[in-house]
Design an enzyme around this catalytic site. Sequence first.
Site, PDB file in Angstrom:
ATOM      1  N   TYR A 106       0.828  -1.214   0.000  1.00 33.52           N
ATOM      2  CA  TYR A 106       0.000   0.000   0.000  1.00 33.52           C
ATOM      3  C   TYR A 106       0.863   1.265   0.000  1.00 33.52           C
ATOM      4  CZ  TYR A 106      -3.851  -3.190   1.104  1.00 33.52           C
ATOM      5  OH  TYR A 106      -4.787  -4.205   1.067  1.00 33.52           O
ATOM      6  N   ASP A 167      -1.881 -11.149   8.831  1.00 31.46           N
ATOM      7  CA  ASP A 167      -1.106 -12.193   8.139  1.00 31.46           C
ATOM      8  C   ASP A 167       0.387 -12.150   8.485  1.00 31.46           C
ATOM      9  OD1 ASP A 167      -3.097 -13.485   6.147  1.00 31.46           O
ATOM     10  OD2 ASP A 167      -3.447 -11.346   5.954  1.00 31.46           O
ATOM     11  N   HIS A 406       4.615  -6.313  -4.480  1.00 32.41           N
ATOM     12  CA  HIS A 406       3.186  -6.560  -4.683  1.00 32.41           C
ATOM     13  C   HIS A 406       2.382  -5.308  -4.406  1.00 32.41           C
ATOM     14  CE1 HIS A 406       2.274  -7.041  -0.281  1.00 32.41           C
ATOM     15  NE2 HIS A 406       3.559  -7.329  -0.275  1.00 32.41           N
ATOM     16  N   TYR A 487     -11.585  -0.827   0.226  1.00 33.54           N
ATOM     17  CA  TYR A 487     -11.551  -0.477   1.653  1.00 33.54           C
ATOM     18  C   TYR A 487     -10.206   0.123   2.038  1.00 33.54           C
ATOM     19  CZ  TYR A 487      -8.459  -4.028   3.748  1.00 33.54           C
ATOM     20  OH  TYR A 487      -7.362  -4.749   4.141  1.00 33.54           O
ATOM     21  N   ARG A 488      -9.239   0.019   1.149  1.00 39.54           N
ATOM     22  CA  ARG A 488      -7.876   0.423   1.469  1.00 39.54           C
ATOM     23  C   ARG A 488      -7.134   0.433   0.144  1.00 39.54           C
ATOM     24  NH1 ARG A 488      -4.403  -3.409   5.600  1.00 39.54           N
ATOM     25  NH2 ARG A 488      -2.791  -1.929   6.165  1.00 39.54           N
TER      26      ARG A 488
END
Length: 544
Positions: A106, A167, A406, A487-488
């Site tokens: 992110y 995670d 990623h 959501y993000r």
Amino acid sequence: KESRARNRLPVLPQGIEKTRFFLAIDEISRDLGNDNVEINDKPLDDGWYMEPPNTHDGMAITDEEELVASAVIYPGSTDDVQSIVHWANKYLIPLHPISMGRNFGYGGAAPRVRGAVVVDLGKRMNRILDINPDDCTCLVEPGVSYYALYEEVQRRGYKNLWIDVPDLGGGSVLGNALDHGVGYTPYGDHWATHSGLEVVTPTGEIVRTGMGALPGNNTWQVFPYGFGPFLDGMFSQSNYGIVTKMGFGLMPNPGGHESFLYTFKKEEDLEQLVEIVRPLRIAMILENAANIRHALQVLALSGKPRSTFYDGNGPFPIKKMHEFLQTHPYGECTWLYYGTCYGPKEVRKLKLDIIHREFMKVPGARRIEPAKLPPTDYFWSRDRISSGEPDLEELAWVNWWPNGGHVAFSPVAPTRGADALRLWHMAKEHWAKFGLDFFFDFVVGLRELHLIVECVYDRDDSKQRANALAAMRSLIQEAAEKGYGEYRTHLLLSDQVAGTYSWNDNALMRLNEKLKDCLDPNGILAPGRSGIWPARYRGRGWEI
Ligand code: ADP
């Protein structure tokens, strides 16, 4: 070595002259101590998960110099944070607060505004201020990781307490909750389990929310609302304050747990499976966040690179996935359901029997016997995570490419089969079109389903990076056209995502901007975070 280590010129925030910037740096260094202010003039080191950089994104999806800090400041207390905020207002220097900077996928630690000063709260503000074994609560500073909290609970011998972990366990408990992160015990909605914030506002006031506003209280972590408007939400996924303390409820040890795994054969089984999951999840028969994963990730979770399975370019051939799974203990399948049941054995049995009966209604469904899985199997990582033990196994899939990075597309849908299938088809088309591999995880919080599509790329391959970003942009747009929002998101995609929440002529963003201008008149705090730009920046080409 010293001369090689100092071969970059620092990137200054736009609109501030070099001499004035260094004058400002001298001033804050005098105030906080030279050791607590660092100019970012060294070569950018991407580090790795355990040593993430705090100057940029270790997994940059564009040129890493694009989103880079001019300097990093390490406050040691809330008073220090207040001084930094006053200083930033005096010199009009943009700040970018981070807790630990492990927001991988992110944007990591990168500021949205090039040359902003990163306020690395985690390095020195890393105290566990309280763990209360009777109320089952804790109060932490930004630098407390899931590992640190877990180890402290163990060290104190509080056998009755569990924590909830996401995670990967290296991130900040506080930072993760602020960004609406999730975990996998029944306390997995981290924001929902919080109670109480201490915040430094963009103009430097120190505020405690909820019961924390009452001097002498002993209820800050047990009752989140206090009296009056519930302001906490304003400080999550926003740029309205720097959070310096946060309280949480902790889950009592349920007296036992048991993880289970079911596999489902065909792509289309997703629809029936999600229909089965919804009522069971809402009724809490399925007690933790459902984790419905696409089987390609099993290959990546082996930690072996993609090239060991397939050497060609383009999207990974599904045929190869099925071939591999034939020799794997999971057998041939398309979807995997990882879940956990809680409580003593007899309580678990009641729930596990219902789950088994319902899941087996899907033709070809199989229950995988955990006792037959080797201790190294990823199943046991999910078992640890779902019982509140921090873990790092999940990192393995980033090795899919030699220098793996990623970025995630994370839309929200109702837990309905038709919606899950629609999102799956949409993402699958992009998967084929953009020639990059996607890992799919449908996570059912309670009534809602978050599809997490992780797009993996080789960080050294600029074409792959550009493709990954283009795939994300296209997915966001198509999802919005069909009524789904994220959501993000990655900080480079925030403007686009914020733009999709446009009901009633962008009324929500106009309110966000009104709040921003009122709370942060100089626009110093995290400009552009979640697509919220202060007046000083708006309409001047920053939005992308
Ligand atoms: P992690 O907590 O997973 O290590 P970060 O520290 O990078 O991740 O936090 C994620 C994002 O949340 C940051 O980029 C920042 O925008 C925001 N954030 C983190 N900590 C704070 C904080 N204490 N106050 C305000 N915003 C924060």
